[in-house]
Design a protein around this motif. Structure first.
Motif, PDB file in Angstrom:
ATOM      1  N   ILE A   1       0.867  -1.178   0.000  1.00 19.24           N
ATOM      2  CA  ILE A   1       0.000   0.000   0.000  1.00 19.24           C
ATOM      3  C   ILE A   1       0.904   1.229   0.000  1.00 19.24           C
ATOM      4  O   ILE A   1       1.862   1.300   0.772  1.00 19.24           O
ATOM      5  N   ASN A   2       0.600   2.196  -0.829  1.00 15.08           N
ATOM      6  CA  ASN A   2       1.453   3.366  -1.002  1.00 15.08           C
ATOM      7  C   ASN A   2       1.112   4.437   0.036  1.00 15.08           C
ATOM      8  O   ASN A   2       0.328   5.340  -0.228  1.00 15.08           O
ATOM      9  N   PHE A   3       1.730   4.345   1.214  1.00 12.05           N
ATOM     10  CA  PHE A   3       1.473   5.318   2.278  1.00 12.05           C
ATOM     11  C   PHE A   3       2.353   6.556   2.157  1.00 12.05           C
ATOM     12  O   PHE A   3       1.904   7.658   2.420  1.00 12.05           O
ATOM     13  N   LEU A   4       3.610   6.366   1.786  1.00 13.84           N
ATOM     14  CA  LEU A   4       4.579   7.471   1.773  1.00 13.84           C
ATOM     15  C   LEU A   4       4.725   8.134   0.419  1.00 13.84           C
ATOM     16  O   LEU A   4       5.637   8.922   0.221  1.00 13.84           O
ATOM     17  N   GLY A   5       3.885   7.797  -0.522  1.00 18.92           N
ATOM     18  CA  GLY A   5       3.925   8.443  -1.824  1.00 18.92           C
ATOM     19  C   GLY A   5       5.083   8.008  -2.697  1.00 18.92           C
ATOM     20  O   GLY A   5       5.632   8.827  -3.420  1.00 18.92           O
ATOM     21  N   ALA A   6       5.457   6.759  -2.618  1.00 19.10           N
ATOM     22  CA  ALA A   6       6.544   6.258  -3.468  1.00 19.10           C
ATOM     23  C   ALA A   6       6.036   6.103  -4.890  1.00 19.10           C
ATOM     24  O   ALA A   6       4.957   5.583  -5.128  1.00 19.10           O
ATOM     25  N   GLU A   7       6.849   6.570  -5.845  1.00 14.68           N
ATOM     26  CA  GLU A   7       6.481   6.416  -7.240  1.00 14.68           C
ATOM     27  C   GLU A   7       6.788   4.994  -7.679  1.00 14.68           C
ATOM     28  O   GLU A   7       7.667   4.349  -7.156  1.00 14.68           O
ATOM     29  N   LYS A   8       6.052   4.535  -8.673  1.00 12.37           N
ATOM     30  CA  LYS A   8       6.314   3.202  -9.202  1.00 12.37           C
ATOM     31  C   LYS A   8       7.637   3.168  -9.941  1.00 12.37           C
ATOM     32  O   LYS A   8       8.419   2.265  -9.801  1.00 12.37           O
ATOM     33  N   GLU A   9       7.898   4.141 -10.764  1.00 13.23           N
ATOM     34  CA  GLU A   9       9.140   4.215 -11.541  1.00 13.23           C
ATOM     35  C   GLU A   9       9.641   5.646 -11.516  1.00 13.23           C
ATOM     36  O   GLU A   9       9.212   6.466 -12.319  1.00 13.23           O
ATOM     37  N   PRO A  10      10.540   6.004 -10.606  1.00  6.38           N
ATOM     38  CA  PRO A  10      11.049   7.372 -10.626  1.00  6.38           C
ATOM     39  C   PRO A  10      11.870   7.619 -11.886  1.00  6.38           C
ATOM     40  O   PRO A  10      12.474   6.704 -12.436  1.00  6.38           O
ATOM     41  N   SER A  11      11.889   8.837 -12.329  1.00  8.39           N
ATOM     42  CA  SER A  11      12.565   9.183 -13.583  1.00  8.39           C
ATOM     43  C   SER A  11      14.043   9.503 -13.361  1.00  8.39           C
ATOM     44  O   SER A  11      14.605  10.306 -14.064  1.00  8.39           O
ATOM     45  N   VAL A  12      14.645   8.868 -12.375  1.00  9.22           N
ATOM     46  CA  VAL A  12      16.042   9.127 -12.068  1.00  9.22           C
ATOM     47  C   VAL A  12      16.798   7.823 -11.978  1.00  9.22           C
ATOM     48  O   VAL A  12      16.225   6.748 -11.909  1.00  9.22           O
TER      49      VAL A  12
END
Length: 172
Positions: free
Chosen positions: A148-159
């Motif tokens: 569950i995405n509680f901390l706002g993690a992106e699925k695929e960061p652009s970095v």
């Protein structure tokens, strides 16, 4: 970005995932130690992604386990109350059953199912944490299953696409 800083970032990201095993030695260590490693280098996008993923997964597993335990206790109590025992159900001083112990079969089956679900969560924890540690050590991104995405993690960061490029290709 130098190769040394990249290796250091991979090490910190792998330590974040490995530190979740500290729950076997310290209460709530699976929350505190990854949080410490994550906040130490959270400005790095690669470490930030792995830190958020690890903490989200630990919070998710805690909630799943809590829900299963509460549902198991409530279900066992409700099934136990609804059983219609014809007589007393205990052992006497000669270790003989008084009553029919097979009347408790629904409660036992329900408890076994709940324990099997908890065991499957434990196996998921071990498998996913080891997989995430290996992927972080390789410099790759990892997304935990059933997280569950509680901390706002992106699925695929652009970095950090350079983390997956071998050294030979960087020099070309």
């Amino acid at each position: 970005m130098t190769n040394q800083s990249l290796n250091q970032d991979k090490t910190v990201a792998a330590l974040i995932h490995l530190s979740t095993f500290s729950m076997f030695f310290f209460p709530f260590g699976n929350f505190f130690f990854p949080l410490i490693f994550w906040t130490a280098k959270r400005n790095d996008p690669f470490v930030n992604h792995h830190g958020k993923q690890a903490l989200n997964f630990q919070i998710s597993l805690f909630l799943y386990s809590f829900f299963l335990i509460m549902a198991g206790v409530a279900g066992a109590l409700l099934l136990g109350i609804s059983l219609d025992f014809e007589g007393s159900f205990y052992m006497n001083e000669h270790q003989q059953w008084i009553g029919n112990p097979f009347e408790a079969t629904p409660v036992v089956v329900f408890i076994m199912i709940m324990l099997l679900l908890l065991l499957s969560l434990f196996v998921l924890f071990i498998y996913a944490t080891v997989s995430a540690t290996v992927r972080a050590g390789e410099g790759k991104l990892y997304n935990y299953p059933l997280c569950i995405n509680f901390l706002g993690a992106e699925k695929e960061p652009s970095v950090r696409k350079d983390a997956e490029v071998p050294e030979e290709q960087e020099n070309l």
